[in-house]
Design a protein around this motif. Structure first.
Motif, PDB file in Angstrom:
ATOM      1  N   GLN A  19     -16.484 -91.273   4.452  1.00 59.61           N
ATOM      2  CA  GLN A  19     -17.372 -91.222   5.474  1.00 59.61           C
ATOM      3  C   GLN A  19     -18.622 -90.809   5.012  1.00 59.61           C
ATOM      4  O   GLN A  19     -19.728 -91.007   5.641  1.00 59.61           O
ATOM      5  CB  GLN A  19     -16.744 -89.779   6.223  1.00 59.61           C
TER       6      GLN A  19
ATOM      7  N   ARG B 164      -1.615 -85.659   0.491  1.00 58.13           N
ATOM      8  CA  ARG B 164      -2.276 -85.748   1.802  1.00 58.13           C
ATOM      9  C   ARG B 164      -3.815 -84.935   1.524  1.00 58.13           C
ATOM     10  O   ARG B 164      -4.685 -85.359   2.096  1.00 58.13           O
ATOM     11  CB  ARG B 164      -1.542 -84.723   2.803  1.00 58.13           C
ATOM     12  N   LEU B 165      -3.817 -84.049   0.697  1.00 62.77           N
ATOM     13  CA  LEU B 165      -5.123 -83.561   0.337  1.00 62.77           C
ATOM     14  C   LEU B 165      -6.131 -84.547  -0.250  1.00 62.77           C
ATOM     15  O   LEU B 165      -7.081 -84.541  -0.227  1.00 62.77           O
ATOM     16  CB  LEU B 165      -5.157 -82.090  -0.378  1.00 62.77           C
TER      17      LEU B 165
ATOM     18  N   GLU C 234       2.132 -82.801  -0.160  1.00 66.06           N
ATOM     19  CA  GLU C 234       0.774 -82.104   0.363  1.00 66.06           C
ATOM     20  C   GLU C 234      -0.408 -82.320  -0.630  1.00 66.06           C
ATOM     21  O   GLU C 234      -1.569 -82.523  -0.154  1.00 66.06           O
ATOM     22  CB  GLU C 234       1.031 -80.528   0.168  1.00 66.06           C
TER      23      GLU C 234
ATOM     24  N   GLU D 223      -7.396 -86.883   2.011  1.00 69.27           N
ATOM     25  CA  GLU D 223      -8.476 -86.248   3.010  1.00 69.27           C
ATOM     26  C   GLU D 223      -9.573 -86.064   2.395  1.00 69.27           C
ATOM     27  O   GLU D 223     -10.785 -86.372   2.843  1.00 69.27           O
ATOM     28  CB  GLU D 223      -7.794 -84.846   3.464  1.00 69.27           C
ATOM     29  N   GLU D 224      -9.835 -85.907   0.947  1.00 72.51           N
ATOM     30  CA  GLU D 224     -11.143 -85.999   0.239  1.00 72.51           C
ATOM     31  C   GLU D 224     -11.456 -87.330  -0.069  1.00 72.51           C
ATOM     32  O   GLU D 224     -12.543 -87.314   0.107  1.00 72.51           O
ATOM     33  CB  GLU D 224     -10.586 -85.207  -1.154  1.00 72.51           C
TER      34      GLU D 224
ATOM     35  N   GLU E  50     -11.366 -89.723   2.359  1.00 73.57           N
ATOM     36  CA  GLU E  50     -11.738 -90.001   3.471  1.00 73.57           C
ATOM     37  C   GLU E  50     -12.807 -89.283   3.741  1.00 73.57           C
ATOM     38  O   GLU E  50     -13.814 -89.889   4.302  1.00 73.57           O
ATOM     39  CB  GLU E  50     -10.935 -89.556   4.742  1.00 73.57           C
ATOM     40  N   ARG E  51     -13.273 -88.106   3.367  1.00 68.11           N
ATOM     41  CA  ARG E  51     -14.341 -87.268   3.487  1.00 68.11           C
ATOM     42  C   ARG E  51     -15.536 -88.204   2.621  1.00 68.11           C
ATOM     43  O   ARG E  51     -16.707 -88.164   3.149  1.00 68.11           O
ATOM     44  CB  ARG E  51     -14.349 -85.844   3.005  1.00 68.11           C
TER      45      ARG E  51
END
Length: 72
Positions: A20, A9-10, A6, A13-14, A16-17
């Motif tokens: 982006q 995964r977090l 987890e 995601e961070e 990826e942000r």
């Protein structure tokens, strides 16, 4: 490195942000640079109707065809 799936995964995601956000900033810089080039070429000095007609013609012909005609 993350201790759990987890957390990993977090972290992804961070990342990826952040990526982006960097891409968006790069797109904005590229857009600003393009506007500067158009301005330097004198196209922003054209009245709106004439500039619009020119842009419509470029769309109709396509970028490659316009470049080819200008290079001739």
């Amino acid at each position: 490195m993350a201790k759990t799936l987890e957390q990993e995964r977090l972290a992804l995601e961070e990342d990826e942000r952040k990526l982006q956000s960097r891409r968006k900033m790069l797109e904005e810089k590229e857009r600003e640079q393009a506007i500067t080039l158009v301005e330097r070429a004198g196209l922003l000095k054209l009245d709106g109707k004439r500039l619009g007609a020119l842009m419509d013609r470029i769309k109709t012909l396509g970028i490659e065809a316009v470049e080819k005609k200008l290079a001739a």
